[in-house]
Enzyme design. Structure first.
Site, PDB file in Angstrom:
ATOM      1  N   CYS A   2       0.501  -1.023  -0.115  1.00 51.69           N
ATOM      2  CA  CYS A   2       0.343  -0.642   0.433  1.00 51.69           C
ATOM      3  C   CYS A   2       0.888   1.418   0.564  1.00 51.69           C
ATOM      4  O   CYS A   2       1.870   0.959   0.483  1.00 51.69           O
ATOM      5  CB  CYS A   2      -1.132  -0.204   1.708  1.00 51.69           C
ATOM      6  N   ARG A  27       5.650  -0.180  -6.124  1.00 57.44           N
ATOM      7  CA  ARG A  27       5.357  -1.330  -4.997  1.00 57.44           C
ATOM      8  C   ARG A  27       4.000  -1.675  -4.916  1.00 57.44           C
ATOM      9  O   ARG A  27       3.667  -2.453  -3.913  1.00 57.44           O
ATOM     10  CB  ARG A  27       4.628  -0.423  -3.625  1.00 57.44           C
ATOM     11  N   ASN A 100      -2.129   2.096   5.896  1.00 55.68           N
ATOM     12  CA  ASN A 100      -0.948   1.051   5.358  1.00 55.68           C
ATOM     13  C   ASN A 100      -0.400  -0.036   6.906  1.00 55.68           C
ATOM     14  O   ASN A 100      -0.755   0.723   7.946  1.00 55.68           O
ATOM     15  CB  ASN A 100       0.767   1.549   4.932  1.00 55.68           C
ATOM     16  N   GLY A 101      -1.080  -1.510   7.090  1.00 56.80           N
ATOM     17  CA  GLY A 101      -0.831  -1.858   7.606  1.00 56.80           C
ATOM     18  C   GLY A 101      -1.835  -2.868   7.510  1.00 56.80           C
ATOM     19  O   GLY A 101      -2.391  -3.377   6.728  1.00 56.80           O
ATOM     20  N   GLU A 483      18.825 -17.196  -6.228  1.00 59.73           N
ATOM     21  CA  GLU A 483      18.027 -16.292  -6.765  1.00 59.73           C
ATOM     22  C   GLU A 483      18.052 -16.201  -8.658  1.00 59.73           C
ATOM     23  O   GLU A 483      16.344 -15.499  -8.903  1.00 59.73           O
ATOM     24  CB  GLU A 483      18.885 -15.125  -7.178  1.00 59.73           C
ATOM     25  N   LYS A 487      13.961 -15.386 -10.007  1.00 56.80           N
ATOM     26  CA  LYS A 487      13.402 -14.295 -11.005  1.00 56.80           C
ATOM     27  C   LYS A 487      12.511 -14.713 -11.888  1.00 56.80           C
ATOM     28  O   LYS A 487      11.496 -13.755 -12.404  1.00 56.80           O
ATOM     29  CB  LYS A 487      14.884 -14.208 -10.813  1.00 56.80           C
ATOM     30  N   GLU A 490       8.741 -15.149 -10.648  1.00 64.94           N
ATOM     31  CA  GLU A 490       7.983 -13.754  -9.964  1.00 64.94           C
ATOM     32  C   GLU A 490       8.202 -13.838 -11.240  1.00 64.94           C
ATOM     33  O   GLU A 490       6.642 -12.847 -10.686  1.00 64.94           O
ATOM     34  CB  GLU A 490       9.702 -13.111  -9.406  1.00 64.94           C
ATOM     35  N   HIS A 506      19.244 -36.731  -4.848  1.00 65.68           N
ATOM     36  CA  HIS A 506      18.632 -37.288  -3.404  1.00 65.68           C
ATOM     37  C   HIS A 506      16.993 -37.142  -3.197  1.00 65.68           C
ATOM     38  O   HIS A 506      15.876 -36.424  -2.501  1.00 65.68           O
ATOM     39  CB  HIS A 506      18.610 -36.704  -2.041  1.00 65.68           C
ATOM     40  N   LYS A 605       6.836  -4.062  -3.730  1.00 65.26           N
ATOM     41  CA  LYS A 605       7.888  -3.936  -3.707  1.00 65.26           C
ATOM     42  C   LYS A 605       8.382  -4.009  -2.387  1.00 65.26           C
ATOM     43  O   LYS A 605      10.062  -4.341  -2.118  1.00 65.26           O
ATOM     44  CB  LYS A 605       8.344  -2.799  -4.721  1.00 65.26           C
TER      45      LYS A 605
HETATM   46  O1  M6R Z   1      13.604  -4.957   0.573  1.00 64.86           O
HETATM   47  P1  M6R Z   1      14.637  -6.227   1.284  1.00 64.86           P
HETATM   48  O2  M6R Z   1      15.289  -6.445  -0.031  1.00 64.86           O
HETATM   49  O3  M6R Z   1      13.386  -6.176   2.716  1.00 64.86           O
HETATM   50  O4  M6R Z   1      12.706  -7.209   0.249  1.00 64.86           O
HETATM   51  C1  M6R Z   1      13.318  -8.478  -0.022  1.00 64.86           C
HETATM   52  C2  M6R Z   1      12.467  -9.169  -0.492  1.00 64.86           C
HETATM   53  O5  M6R Z   1      10.847  -8.553  -0.040  1.00 64.86           O
HETATM   54  C3  M6R Z   1      12.855  -8.682  -1.608  1.00 64.86           C
HETATM   55  O6  M6R Z   1      13.826  -8.975  -1.887  1.00 64.86           O
HETATM   56  C4  M6R Z   1      11.382  -9.853  -2.840  1.00 64.86           C
HETATM   57  O7  M6R Z   1      12.635 -11.293  -2.865  1.00 64.86           O
HETATM   58  C5  M6R Z   1      11.944  -9.678  -4.403  1.00 64.86           C
HETATM   59  N1  M6R Z   1      10.711  -8.945  -4.738  1.00 64.86           N
HETATM   60  C6  M6R Z   1      12.663 -10.235  -5.658  1.00 64.86           C
HETATM   61  O8  M6R Z   1      12.612  -9.795  -6.232  1.00 64.86           O
END
Ligand code: M6R
Length: 610
Positions: A2, A27, A100-101, A483, A487, A490, A506, A605
């Site tokens: 938010c 975000r 927010n929250g 990672e 990606k 995601e 395994h 974000k």
């Molecule tokens: O802002 P942060 O680095 O603490 O965020 C952690 C994760 O939410 C963030 O790295 C998320 O996994 C990314 N969208 C990955 O691309």
């Protein structure tokens, strides 16, 4: 997640609010809304599901005006994605609220407020804020006092802005667990959940602290701490570029950010790495004194930042000779763990506001860590303010939800931390100069690596119709495989798993067939021959492989294997270099699949709720 924007001005604030919301779109959100007050007290509220542009069109159609206003992008938690659940929420046509929250005790509050005669028009927890403040005002309190009394009744996290139709000259804001920043203008003042939203109107900011409540008028900002005492908070001049939200000619922010990596890594190293080693105290004033005592490192993070921590563990143990644990913040914060002697707690975060990471830091402070360090990309963020030491990664604003340049600058920071901690723990002369030399070569190596883009575009064609994929790596490339998988899932929504390739037999070997592409990261290091054996295990079961390999690793393309050569680099920086082709692969697969690359579905974000 938010986003909040608010303004108290003499002029019409509609454009400021809508531009602010647009700048927070990155975000992640699913609906948006605005409430505007004219000096006469006339209230206009407009909400829409979907993009901010749909809200902007509705606002234009309505010719809505206001000199005081609050606006919000919502990422649904309590209640579905509907217009009636979008913020702002109102009570009795008088109190308007954005939030927010999560108000965790909202059900109890809702029941009590319903008994008092309030009717709820949404399924949200936020509406309880509006009615609670209204109920307090009915007792004859000012808006400020009503908010101060209300927040005492809330459990959970909030960054909230409250507006009263009967007094358009002010808004009252409160922060606990969700960040808020006040923007100072000339004869007008602003509020937002992220300074990015306000950069077109100001560069002077006050970052509210936990428990703060503030009253904002055109000419004054009064901040009160959790005890209700007036406090002075520092005014910080932001140096974030105003046009950080520009795509720079690229089709997506993510592509722009991938290509910025040589530059931002260079920035991360600047004035920190000298010819033969680190400049003193680059982790903060007095940092070297703290680092000289470190015997153990506990790393806490989420998502991509967690993968940076996983990689760092290999470096800290191999080169710096200190033991290191890495844990996901949401796990760490809810279990009892053993604190090692002289243990440094390191949090990593692109945003500096990730709720779980912040909670883990707060917990760690209570249980006896020697000191805390955050590796972070946002100056003034909660993690930076609450940690003993802070190291800014200088990646610049990262707009794409998928983290790219933030990750590679985090890794760069960790190599420097390895040097700093290793200096006091027997880091060998040879390893030290190898890391320093490798770091100096890194920006150029990243440029060279990005030049292989074309091959990866072609490769992406072969992935786009697949539903599953497997990423393999060994040693410090295992977290890079993780990672790469994150990606891909995601932004392309293709299911991707990562395994340390020694684990294949395994279990995951059972998955191998020609519908399951296997991506292998294969630098020319001491584990290459072991990795090659794992590659043969996949080949023997009919798997199709895509191998990102050092040219000296002697892999050859054939019917079952496509080899993409990655420039040769020094061992310590190989995880950083091999990250880039995996980012590009995900990007081009997502492009072919036509997904929303910069704002993938369901993701945010900055994850400010747990
Ligand atoms: O802002 P942060 O680095 O603490 O965020 C952690 C994760 O939410 C963030 O790295 C998320 O996994 C990314 N969208 C990955 O691309």
């Amino acid at each position: 997640m938010c986003g909040i924007v608010g303004a108290v001005a003499e002029r019409n604030v509609v454009e400021i609010l809508l531009e602010g919301l647009k700048r927070l779109e990155y975000r992640g959100y699913d609906s948006a809304g605005v409430a505007l007050l004219q000096p006469s007290g006339e209230l206009t509220r407009i909400r829409r599901t979907g993009k901010v542009q749909e809200l902007a069109d509705a606002v234009a159609e309505d010719s809505a005006l206001g000199s005081t206003g609050i606006a919000h992008t919502r990422w649904a938690t309590h209640g579905g994605v509907t217009e009636r659940n979008a913020h702002p929420h109102c009570s009795s046509e008088r109190i308007s609220v954005v939030h927010n929250g999560i108000i965790e005790n909202y059900l109890a509050l809702r029941e009590a407020l319903t008994q008092q005669g309030y009717t709820f028009t949404s399924d949200t927890d936020t509406e309880t804020i509006a009615h609670t403040v209204h109920a307090e005002m009915q007792k004859g309190k000012s808006l400020l006092a009503a908010v101060q009394n209300s927040v005492k009744q809330f459990h959970g996290a909030y960054g909230t802005v409250v507006m009263d139709s009967e007094d358009p000259s002010r808004v009252v804001v409160a922060r606990s667990g969700s960040p808020l920043v006040i923007g100072l203008g000339l004869g007008e003042n602003f509020i937002a959940s992220d300074q990015m939203a306000l950069l077109p109107v100001t560069r002077r900011f006050i970052f509210l602290e936990e428990g703060d409540v503030a009253e904002i008028t055109r000419r004054e900002v009064s901040v009160y701490d959790a005890n209700g005492e007036p406090v002075k908070r520092e005014v910080i001049e932001s140096n974030i570029e105003h046009d950080a939200g520009d795509k720079g000619g690229c089709r997506h922010y993510m592509l722009k950010e991938i290509h910025e990596q040589p530059t931002v890594v260079r920035n991360a190293l600047q004035n920190r790495l000298g010819e033969s080693g680190l400049v003193a105290d680059i982790f903060g004033a007095g940092a070297d004194d703290i680092l000289s005592k470190v015997k153990h490192v506990q790393i806490i993070a989420c998502g991509t930042s967690y993968h940076a921590g996983m990689t760092a563990r290999y470096w800290l143990e191999q080169y710096a000779n200190v033991s290191c644990n890495v844990e996901i913040a949401s796990e760490f914060r809810y279990r009892k763990s053993v604190v090692h002697q002289n243990s440094l707690l390191v949090t990593i975060s692109q945003s500096g506001e990730t709720a779980d990471t912040l909670a883990a830091l707060r917990l760690a402070k209570e249980v006896g860590y020697m000191a805390s360090l955050t590796i972070c990309n946002v100056p003034g963020s909660s993690l930076v303010r609450e940690s003993d030491l802070a190291f800014m990664t200088r990646a610049g604003a990262e707009i794409g939800v998928a983290s790219t340049k933030a990750f590679t600058t985090q890794l760069t920071a960790f190599l420097m931390l390895t040097l700093a901690v290793g200096k006091y723990n027997g880091l060998s002369e040879a390893d030290s100069s190898s890391i320093v030399k490798a770091l100096h070569s890194l920006p150029a190596k990243l440029e060279e690596t990005l030049a292989i883009t074309q091959g990866i575009e072609d490769l992406a064609e072969e992935f786009a119709d697949k539903n599953h994929s497997l990423f393999l790596g060994r040693g410090d490339q295992y977290p890079i495989a993780m990672e790469g998988a994150l990606k891909l899932k995601e932004i392309s929504y293709i299911h991707a798993e990562a395994y340390a390739s020694g684990e294949l037999k395994h279990g995951p070997l059972a998955l191998i067939d020609d519908e399951m592409p296997v991506i292998v990261v294969a630098p020319n290091n001491e584990l290459l021959e072991k990795l090659k054996s794992n590659v043969e295990e996949v080949r023997a079961r009919g798997g199709i492989m895509y191998v990102f390999a050092d040219r000296d690793a002697r892999f050859a393309s054939d019917d079952t294997m496509r080899v993409i050569n990655v420039p040769h680099c020094e061992a310590p920086i190989a995880p950083i270099v091999y990250t880039l082709p995996l980012q590009l692969l995900s990007y081009y697969v997502a492009l072919i699949k036509g997904t929303d690359v910069d704002q993938p579905r369901n993701l945010a974000k900055s994850v400010t709720v747990e």
